[in-house]
Design a protein around this motif. Structure first.
Motif, PDB file in Angstrom:
ATOM      1  N   LEU A  19       0.992  -0.806   0.105  1.00  0.00           N
ATOM      2  CA  LEU A  19      -0.336  -0.062  -0.124  1.00  0.00           C
ATOM      3  C   LEU A  19       0.901   1.491  -0.012  1.00  0.00           C
ATOM      4  CD1 LEU A  19      -2.644   1.399  -0.043  1.00  0.00           C
ATOM      5  CD2 LEU A  19      -2.868   0.892   2.227  1.00  0.00           C
ATOM      6  N   ARG A  20       2.282   1.144   0.986  1.00  0.00           N
ATOM      7  CA  ARG A  20       2.531   2.403   0.449  1.00  0.00           C
ATOM      8  C   ARG A  20       3.567   2.080  -0.793  1.00  0.00           C
ATOM      9  NH1 ARG A  20       5.401   6.901   1.803  1.00  0.00           N
ATOM     10  NH2 ARG A  20       7.352   6.622   2.184  1.00  0.00           N
ATOM     11  N   ILE A  21       3.878   1.476  -1.150  1.00  0.00           N
ATOM     12  CA  ILE A  21       4.754   1.263  -2.154  1.00  0.00           C
ATOM     13  C   ILE A  21       3.697   1.426  -3.944  1.00  0.00           C
ATOM     14  CG2 ILE A  21       5.684   0.258  -4.464  1.00  0.00           C
ATOM     15  CD1 ILE A  21       6.633  -2.341  -2.638  1.00  0.00           C
ATOM     16  N   VAL A  22       2.074   1.877  -3.353  1.00  0.00           N
ATOM     17  CA  VAL A  22       1.126   2.427  -4.382  1.00  0.00           C
ATOM     18  C   VAL A  22       0.947   3.486  -4.162  1.00  0.00           C
ATOM     19  CG1 VAL A  22      -1.529   2.020  -4.971  1.00  0.00           C
ATOM     20  CG2 VAL A  22      -0.276   0.154  -4.621  1.00  0.00           C
ATOM     21  N   THR A  23       0.504   4.074  -2.774  1.00  0.00           N
ATOM     22  CA  THR A  23       1.117   5.688  -2.630  1.00  0.00           C
ATOM     23  C   THR A  23       2.012   6.353  -3.369  1.00  0.00           C
ATOM     24  OG1 THR A  23      -0.404   4.980   0.068  1.00  0.00           O
ATOM     25  CG2 THR A  23       0.848   7.557  -0.893  1.00  0.00           C
ATOM     26  N   LEU A  24       3.513   5.633  -3.396  1.00  0.00           N
ATOM     27  CA  LEU A  24       4.845   6.504  -3.814  1.00  0.00           C
ATOM     28  C   LEU A  24       4.898   6.196  -4.866  1.00  0.00           C
ATOM     29  CD1 LEU A  24       7.432   4.355  -1.700  1.00  0.00           C
ATOM     30  CD2 LEU A  24       6.622   7.047  -1.691  1.00  0.00           C
ATOM     31  N   LEU A  25       3.639   5.452  -5.723  1.00  0.00           N
ATOM     32  CA  LEU A  25       3.931   5.312  -6.915  1.00  0.00           C
ATOM     33  C   LEU A  25       2.733   6.405  -8.149  1.00  0.00           C
ATOM     34  CD1 LEU A  25       4.748   2.120  -8.214  1.00  0.00           C
ATOM     35  CD2 LEU A  25       5.581   3.610  -8.414  1.00  0.00           C
ATOM     36  N   GLU A  62       8.740  -0.086 -17.084  1.00  0.00           N
ATOM     37  CA  GLU A  62       9.067   0.167 -17.953  1.00  0.00           C
ATOM     38  C   GLU A  62      10.568   0.212 -17.208  1.00  0.00           C
ATOM     39  OE1 GLU A  62      10.304   5.372 -19.836  1.00  0.00           O
ATOM     40  OE2 GLU A  62       7.807   4.638 -18.413  1.00  0.00           O
ATOM     41  N   PRO A  63      11.241  -0.803 -18.617  1.00  0.00           N
ATOM     42  CA  PRO A  63      13.014  -1.024 -18.756  1.00  0.00           C
ATOM     43  C   PRO A  63      13.307   0.770 -19.236  1.00  0.00           C
ATOM     44  CG  PRO A  63      11.517  -1.969 -20.787  1.00  0.00           C
ATOM     45  CD  PRO A  63      10.916  -1.379 -19.547  1.00  0.00           C
ATOM     46  N   CYS A  64      14.707   0.891 -18.331  1.00  0.00           N
ATOM     47  CA  CYS A  64      15.150   2.030 -18.869  1.00  0.00           C
ATOM     48  C   CYS A  64      17.125   1.805 -18.929  1.00  0.00           C
ATOM     49  CB  CYS A  64      14.808   3.165 -17.666  1.00  0.00           C
ATOM     50  SG  CYS A  64      15.466   4.794 -18.538  1.00  0.00           S
ATOM     51  N   GLY A  65      17.677   1.029 -19.627  1.00  0.00           N
ATOM     52  CA  GLY A  65      18.770   0.819 -18.710  1.00  0.00           C
ATOM     53  C   GLY A  65      18.797  -0.255 -17.813  1.00  0.00           C
ATOM     54  N   ARG A  66      19.617  -0.021 -16.875  1.00  0.00           N
ATOM     55  CA  ARG A  66      19.801  -1.151 -16.560  1.00  0.00           C
ATOM     56  C   ARG A  66      18.913  -0.549 -15.474  1.00  0.00           C
ATOM     57  NH1 ARG A  66      24.109  -0.794 -11.796  1.00  0.00           N
ATOM     58  NH2 ARG A  66      24.267   1.310 -11.998  1.00  0.00           N
ATOM     59  N   PHE A  67      17.964   0.116 -15.741  1.00  0.00           N
ATOM     60  CA  PHE A  67      17.366   0.006 -14.099  1.00  0.00           C
ATOM     61  C   PHE A  67      15.637  -0.178 -14.768  1.00  0.00           C
ATOM     62  CE2 PHE A  67      20.505   3.364 -13.934  1.00  0.00           C
ATOM     63  CZ  PHE A  67      20.683   2.713 -11.993  1.00  0.00           C
ATOM     64  N   THR A  68      14.723  -0.537 -14.207  1.00  0.00           N
ATOM     65  CA  THR A  68      13.447  -0.805 -13.849  1.00  0.00           C
ATOM     66  C   THR A  68      12.755   0.244 -13.752  1.00  0.00           C
ATOM     67  OG1 THR A  68      13.532  -3.485 -13.795  1.00  0.00           O
ATOM     68  CG2 THR A  68      11.052  -2.105 -14.230  1.00  0.00           C
ATOM     69  N   TYR A  70       8.426   1.482 -12.074  1.00  0.00           N
ATOM     70  CA  TYR A  70       7.158   1.273 -12.330  1.00  0.00           C
ATOM     71  C   TYR A  70       6.115   2.231 -12.426  1.00  0.00           C
ATOM     72  CZ  TYR A  70       9.868  -2.853 -10.186  1.00  0.00           C
ATOM     73  OH  TYR A  70       9.936  -4.209 -10.285  1.00  0.00           O
ATOM     74  N   ARG A  71       5.129   2.288 -12.713  1.00  0.00           N
ATOM     75  CA  ARG A  71       3.937   3.221 -12.420  1.00  0.00           C
ATOM     76  C   ARG A  71       3.229   2.245 -12.507  1.00  0.00           C
ATOM     77  NH1 ARG A  71       4.597   2.968 -17.951  1.00  0.00           N
ATOM     78  NH2 ARG A  71       5.943   4.616 -18.359  1.00  0.00           N
ATOM     79  N   LEU A  72       1.924   2.788 -11.906  1.00  0.00           N
ATOM     80  CA  LEU A  72       0.949   2.715 -10.903  1.00  0.00           C
ATOM     81  C   LEU A  72      -0.567   2.778 -12.718  1.00  0.00           C
ATOM     82  CD1 LEU A  72      -0.378   1.958  -8.597  1.00  0.00           C
ATOM     83  CD2 LEU A  72      -1.237   4.585  -8.021  1.00  0.00           C
ATOM     84  N   LYS A  73      -1.136   2.288 -12.629  1.00  0.00           N
ATOM     85  CA  LYS A  73      -2.097   1.577 -13.702  1.00  0.00           C
ATOM     86  C   LYS A  73      -3.276   2.329 -12.889  1.00  0.00           C
ATOM     87  CE  LYS A  73      -2.067  -1.819 -16.227  1.00  0.00           C
ATOM     88  NZ  LYS A  73      -2.246  -2.884 -16.393  1.00  0.00           N
ATOM     89  N   PRO A  74      -3.874   4.114 -13.677  1.00  0.00           N
ATOM     90  CA  PRO A  74      -4.598   4.490 -12.281  1.00  0.00           C
ATOM     91  C   PRO A  74      -5.830   3.803 -12.985  1.00  0.00           C
ATOM     92  CG  PRO A  74      -4.021   6.015 -13.690  1.00  0.00           C
ATOM     93  CD  PRO A  74      -2.688   4.406 -13.291  1.00  0.00           C
ATOM     94  N   GLU A  75      -6.233   3.052 -14.488  1.00  0.00           N
ATOM     95  CA  GLU A  75      -7.542   3.106 -14.097  1.00  0.00           C
ATOM     96  C   GLU A  75      -8.217   1.335 -13.279  1.00  0.00           C
ATOM     97  OE1 GLU A  75      -4.959   0.861 -16.865  1.00  0.00           O
ATOM     98  OE2 GLU A  75      -4.755   3.093 -16.276  1.00  0.00           O
ATOM     99  N   VAL A  76      -7.366   0.592 -12.970  1.00  0.00           N
ATOM    100  CA  VAL A  76      -7.634  -0.724 -12.316  1.00  0.00           C
ATOM    101  C   VAL A  76      -7.876   0.356 -10.904  1.00  0.00           C
ATOM    102  CG1 VAL A  76      -6.098  -2.348 -11.123  1.00  0.00           C
ATOM    103  CG2 VAL A  76      -5.328  -1.813 -13.032  1.00  0.00           C
ATOM    104  N   LEU A  77      -7.104   1.566 -10.327  1.00  0.00           N
ATOM    105  CA  LEU A  77      -7.890   1.852  -8.814  1.00  0.00           C
ATOM    106  C   LEU A  77      -9.058   2.290  -8.876  1.00  0.00           C
ATOM    107  CD1 LEU A  77      -4.096   3.691  -7.456  1.00  0.00           C
ATOM    108  CD2 LEU A  77      -5.811   1.427  -6.807  1.00  0.00           C
TER     109      LEU A  77
END
Length: 102
Positions: A19-25, A62-68, A70-77
């Motif tokens: 839930l904290r992760i979703v809040t941050l995203l 979303e891959p970006c070089g050696r990093f991944t 994360y984006r929240l999908k607002p339509e699901v919420l």
């Protein structure tokens, strides 16, 4: 029409760290490194939580070089919010209904 709430989404949001992760995203797209810094979770633990959130359909990567990132999908919420609003409306209209005991 009243639909059932997706149990995978509810289970995913039921964990305090997720839930904290979703809040941050909800505020910005973040990579794993950012999420580790923000939450204090270990990288392996965070990765496991992100897998649950991805499988529940709450986040996308979303891959970006050696990093991944994360984006929240607002339509699901938003869909979840609509489902809970429908449950609340049903409960309000059924407030006077009481099944008699045998």
């Amino acid at each position: 029409m009243l639909t059932s709430v997706d149990p995978d989404v509810i289970r995913a949001l039921g964990d305090p760290l997720r839930l904290r992760i979703v809040t941050l995203l909800a505020r910005e797209t973040l990579c794993t490194t950012h999420l580790v810094e923000e939450t204090g979770a270990r990288q392996t633990n965070l990765s496991n939580h992100m897998k649950v959130l991805r499988e529940a359909g709450l986040v996308e990567t979303e891959p970006c070089g050696r990093f991944t990132y994360y984006r929240l999908k607002p339509e699901v919420l938003a869909g979840l919010s609509e489902q809970f609003a429908a449950l609340a409306a049903c409960a309000r209209s059924a407030a006077g209904n009481k099944r008699a005991c045998p």
